[in-house]
Design an enzyme around this catalytic site. Structure first.
Site, short mmCIF file in Angstrom:
data_model
loop_
_atom_site.label_atom_id
_atom_site.label_comp_id
_atom_site.label_asym_id
_atom_site.label_seq_id
_atom_site.Cartn_x
_atom_site.Cartn_y
_atom_site.Cartn_z
N TYR A 196 12.01 -45.29 -18.47
CA TYR A 196 12.08 -45.69 -19.88
C TYR A 196 12.77 -44.62 -20.71
O TYR A 196 13.65 -44.91 -21.54
CB TYR A 196 10.67 -45.95 -20.40
N SER B 47 13.95 -44.16 -28.99
CA SER B 47 12.56 -43.70 -28.85
C SER B 47 12.53 -42.19 -28.78
O SER B 47 13.48 -41.56 -28.28
CB SER B 47 11.93 -44.28 -27.58
N SER C 218 8.01 -60.32 -31.86
CA SER C 218 6.75 -59.58 -31.91
C SER C 218 7.03 -58.13 -32.30
O SER C 218 8.18 -57.69 -32.34
CB SER C 218 6.03 -59.61 -30.55
#
Length: 249
Positions: free
Chosen positions: A150, A137, A16
């Site tokens: 995270y 990220s 995905s």
């Protein structure tokens, strides 16, 4: 001539979002693509959407036994891996006083342990001059509210791109990180937020992006292709930020 003609690529979390979009692009560019995912139905649907040059291997990157199975399958069928995109990851929003040990462990196990051992387990199959791409990220360098766990995992991933570059320099294996900004993927639905909260979060994030929108998975796939191909033959150890300018201004 396509950019990845004859290449073998492994993409974790390729069922995905950014992983799937990258797998689809790699296949169009001539690669044989092996994707992983934790749910068989989604994995099968993803493989079908990629096409004949793709296959799926069920597994969880946080389980070393599953990574061993991935290694054994790829070794037996292809004998090598030219490109690794260690993409599998997850995260949830929670202020520090609400983070549970289970949330902490799951996030680190997938994002850091999973990334590290994906590379370690597949490394014997990577020929000299191969390409390894880690999905980091902008959260690793931005102090984003309620995103401490995270963000810490993605800072670790960014660090790995540097240290693995030096570890593997004798083999001319290039290791680079992609750091996405806000990208419209199914991960939003896994943050523990309600639909209304998700829309509010997206709206708040969008207001911080100079380009004025959330990115698309395809906009991560194209930089990943660049790092996987010979177009980036003299690039290693970098963080390629793809965020509409959010972390840059």
């Amino acid at each position: 001539m396509t950019k990845l003609s004859g290449k073998i690529a492994v993409i974790t979390g390729g069922n995905s979002g950014m992983g799937l979009a990258t797998a689809q692009l790699f296949a169009r560019e001539g690669a044989k693509v092996i994707i992983t995912g934790r749910r068989q139905k989604e994995l099968d649907e993803a493989v079908e959407s990629i096409g004949a040059d793709a296959e799926g291997v069920l597994g969880d990157v946080s389980r070393l036994s599953d990574l061993d199975k991935l290694h054994d399958h790829v070794k037996a069928k292809y004998g090598r891996v030219d490109v690794i995109f260690a993409n599998a990851g997850l995260g949830s929003l929670a202020p520090i006083d609400q983070v549970t040990e289970a949330q902490f462990d799951e996030t680190f196990n997938v994002n850091v342990k999973g990334t590290y051992f994906t590379v370690q387990k597949l490394l014997p199959l990577v020929p000299d001059g191969g390409s390894i791409i880690l999905n980091a990220s902008i959260a690793s360098s931005k102090g984003m509210e309620a995103f401490s766990v995270y963000s810490a995992t993605k800072a670790a991933v960014r660090s790995l791109a540097r240290t693995l570059t030096t570890d593997l320099k004798a083999r001319k294996i290039r290791v680079n990180a992609i750091s996405p900004g806000p990208i419209d993927t199914p991960i939003f639905g896994k943050t523990g937020l309600t639909e209304q909260e998700i829309e509010g979060f997206k709206s708040g994030i969008t207001s911080q992006v100079p380009l004025g929108r959330i990115g698309l998975p395809e906009e991560i796939a194209k930089p990943a292709l660049f790092l996987a191909s010979d177009d980036s033959s003299y690039i290693s150890g970098i963080e390629l930020t793809v965020d509409g300018g959010m972390a840059q201004v």
